[in-house]
Design a protein around this motif. Structure first.
Motif, PDB file in Angstrom:
ATOM      1  N   GLY A 156       0.803  -1.206   0.000  1.00  0.00           N
ATOM      2  CA  GLY A 156       0.000   0.000   0.000  1.00  0.00           C
ATOM      3  C   GLY A 156       0.837   1.258   0.000  1.00  0.00           C
ATOM      4  O   GLY A 156       0.542   2.223  -0.713  1.00  0.00           O
ATOM      5  N   LEU A 157       1.913   1.252   0.769  1.00  0.00           N
ATOM      6  CA  LEU A 157       2.745   2.452   0.879  1.00  0.00           C
ATOM      7  C   LEU A 157       3.495   2.755  -0.416  1.00  0.00           C
ATOM      8  O   LEU A 157       4.092   3.824  -0.547  1.00  0.00           O
ATOM      9  CB  LEU A 157       3.734   2.293   2.038  1.00  0.00           C
ATOM     10  N   ARG A 158       3.452   1.837  -1.357  1.00  0.00           N
ATOM     11  CA  ARG A 158       4.052   2.115  -2.667  1.00  0.00           C
ATOM     12  C   ARG A 158       3.284   3.218  -3.388  1.00  0.00           C
ATOM     13  O   ARG A 158       3.740   3.763  -4.376  1.00  0.00           O
ATOM     14  CB  ARG A 158       4.081   0.840  -3.499  1.00  0.00           C
ATOM     15  N   ASN A 159       2.082   3.531  -2.910  1.00  0.00           N
ATOM     16  CA  ASN A 159       1.290   4.616  -3.494  1.00  0.00           C
ATOM     17  C   ASN A 159       1.568   5.959  -2.836  1.00  0.00           C
ATOM     18  O   ASN A 159       0.960   6.952  -3.192  1.00  0.00           O
ATOM     19  CB  ASN A 159      -0.204   4.298  -3.353  1.00  0.00           C
ATOM     20  N   VAL A 160       2.462   5.975  -1.843  1.00  0.00           N
ATOM     21  CA  VAL A 160       2.715   7.200  -1.083  1.00  0.00           C
ATOM     22  C   VAL A 160       4.124   7.695  -1.373  1.00  0.00           C
ATOM     23  O   VAL A 160       5.043   6.899  -1.604  1.00  0.00           O
ATOM     24  CB  VAL A 160       2.558   6.911   0.432  1.00  0.00           C
ATOM     25  N   ASP A 161       4.290   9.005  -1.394  1.00  0.00           N
ATOM     26  CA  ASP A 161       5.620   9.577  -1.577  1.00  0.00           C
ATOM     27  C   ASP A 161       6.570   8.986  -0.534  1.00  0.00           C
ATOM     28  O   ASP A 161       6.326   9.109   0.674  1.00  0.00           O
ATOM     29  CB  ASP A 161       5.534  11.103  -1.398  1.00  0.00           C
TER      30      ASP A 161
END
Length: 426
Positions: free
Chosen positions: A16-21
């Motif tokens: 999921g955090l791959r979608n966050v800067d």
């Protein structure tokens, strides 16, 4: 939580955090979880490679395809080495250059990674995030009840949701009397129906019904389960139906959970084949009569079909009925009876890549309750490498706020060749 589940959810959080800067300050409290999640993704990619002769080329691949930050590559390899999953790590100039891998199958892998995550002393925030993601992996929950049901700190919930929703780890449905939270990794046909079910049946009944399905993927649905019947009728739950020995169709409800969004959308026919397998086997388990399949035998049937040296089931008088659904979706052919003078059919596996993937997903659903193989597209990444093509993992497609540094086709090919031992990167 069991260490197995903790390892699994670390990978979910990383996905999921791959979608966050990656430079977001809020991520500093999730460092251990991200590291273990990256280790899970990298382990899945290199499993079976045996020797990595050019670790720096792999570093480029991992950054490009799995969002393993180049600066995190060495710590990720070190973490895998501490677990005995990679050995013989060689360095030159402070950089890792070569190592060998001995990555086990997924169940042991996640258990070890979960143990490693716990031993690193994860922060309170990441412990709470892992608990939240794990809780929502079992079904939708009203926001006002999440803290109690998931044993979360209610004061920290809003901060968790800010990060969780930014990372698309959490979705919400707004209702007049309070929002309902759910995981976007479920294969719901129409998530808005969740709101109707909560209004008409209550949140406790929703949680209880979904927990039952998650506890047994392919659960036979009866008149005693009105919420599940309603969810199937409204198109929320997938429930392939199989003909019973005495006639009539029996639905078998499933709640597929997958990080691979393509499997939930563009490649959904593969998932539907997997659910057909689950339904046919559960029918043999619960309604087989004198020759009912045991839970262990369900996996044995799948393994037999996956084995190229076997790939068929011995004839039985019930096979035409019980496996008709797998036959109709193109997973099985019905060959003539192998026995001299026999009049039954011999179900034979139609061996294609999609059918193999469907059987593997069905095996995971029966064994673990959710898909383990190819969780973040590692199998697709391997296939893309074999075809000499770049790859974008399913979770990377939504919010690329900053473009990557461009890499030419020729440059990228050199990286792939070097990582796979087909040449040296210049």
């Amino acid at each position: 939580m069991e260490s197995f589940d903790e390892g699994l959810r670390c990978q979910d959080v990383h996905a999921g955090l791959r979608n966050v800067d990656p430079n977001s300050g809020a991520l500093t409290h999730l460092a251990d979880t991200q590291l273990i999640g990256m280790a899970a993704s990298l382990a899945a990619l290199i499993r079976g490679q045996e020797v990595i002769d050019n670790a720096q080329a792999l570093r480029a691949l991992a950054a490009e395809q799995l969002d393993v930050n180049p600066f995190a590559f060495d710590p990720v390899i070190d973490a895998l080495a501490e677990l005995g999953l990679v050995e013989g790590v060689q360095r030159s100039g402070g950089k890792i250059t070569r190592f060998t891998e001995s990555i086990p199958y997924y169940d042991d892998l996640y258990d070890r990674l979960g143990t490693a995550w716990r031993e690193r002393g994860p922060s309170e925030v990441e412990q709470q995030m892992v608990l939240l993601v794990d809780h929502l992996s079992h079904g939708p929950t009203p926001q006002e009840e999440v803290a109690d049901r998931a044993s979360l700190d209610s004061k920290a919930l809003n901060d968790l949701l800010v990060v969780g929703e930014s990372a698309e780890l959490v979705k919400r449905i707004q209702l007049p009397d309070g929002d309902v939270l759910y995981s976007p990794f479920f294969g719901f046909e129409n998530p808005q129906v969740i709101a109707d079910l909560v209004r008409e049946h209550g949140s406790d009944q929703l949680a209880e019904a979904f927990a039952a399905v998650r506890g047994e993927q392919g659960l036979p649905v009866s008149d005693a389960q009105p919420l599940l019947q309603d969810a199937i009728r409204r198109g929320l739950l997938l429930a392939p139906a199989v003909e019973l020995p005495e006639g009539g169709l029996q639905p078998f409800a499933a709640l597929p959970y997958s990080l691979d969004r393509e499997l939930l959308h563009g490649r959904k026919p593969v998932l539907e084949k997997a659910l057909a397998v689950v339904a046919c086997l559960r029918c043999g388990q619960h309604f087989g009569g004198a020759t009912s399949l045991s839970p262990a035998a369900l996996v044995d049937v799948i393994d037999k079909l996956l084995d190229p040296a076997r790939g068929f089931l011995m004839p039985h008088g019930s096979h035409t009925r019980q496996y008709r659904l797998m036959h109709s979706v193109g997973l099985l052919a019905f060959d003539p009876d192998l026995r001299p003078g026999g009049s039954w059919v011999t179900p034979r596996f139609i061996d294609t890549p999609d059918n193999r993937e469907a059987l593997q997903i069905a095996r995971d659903l029966i064994t673990f309750g959710e898909q383990l193989s190819g969780r973040v597209g590692d199998e697709q990444a391997r296939q893309a490498l074999a075809l000499k093509q770049p790859f974008t993992a399913p979770m990377q497609t939504l919010h690329r706020t900053r473009p990557k540094a461009p890499v030419s086709v020729a440059q990228w090919q050199k990286v792939i060749d070097a990582a796979l031992g087909r040449g040296r990167i210049q």
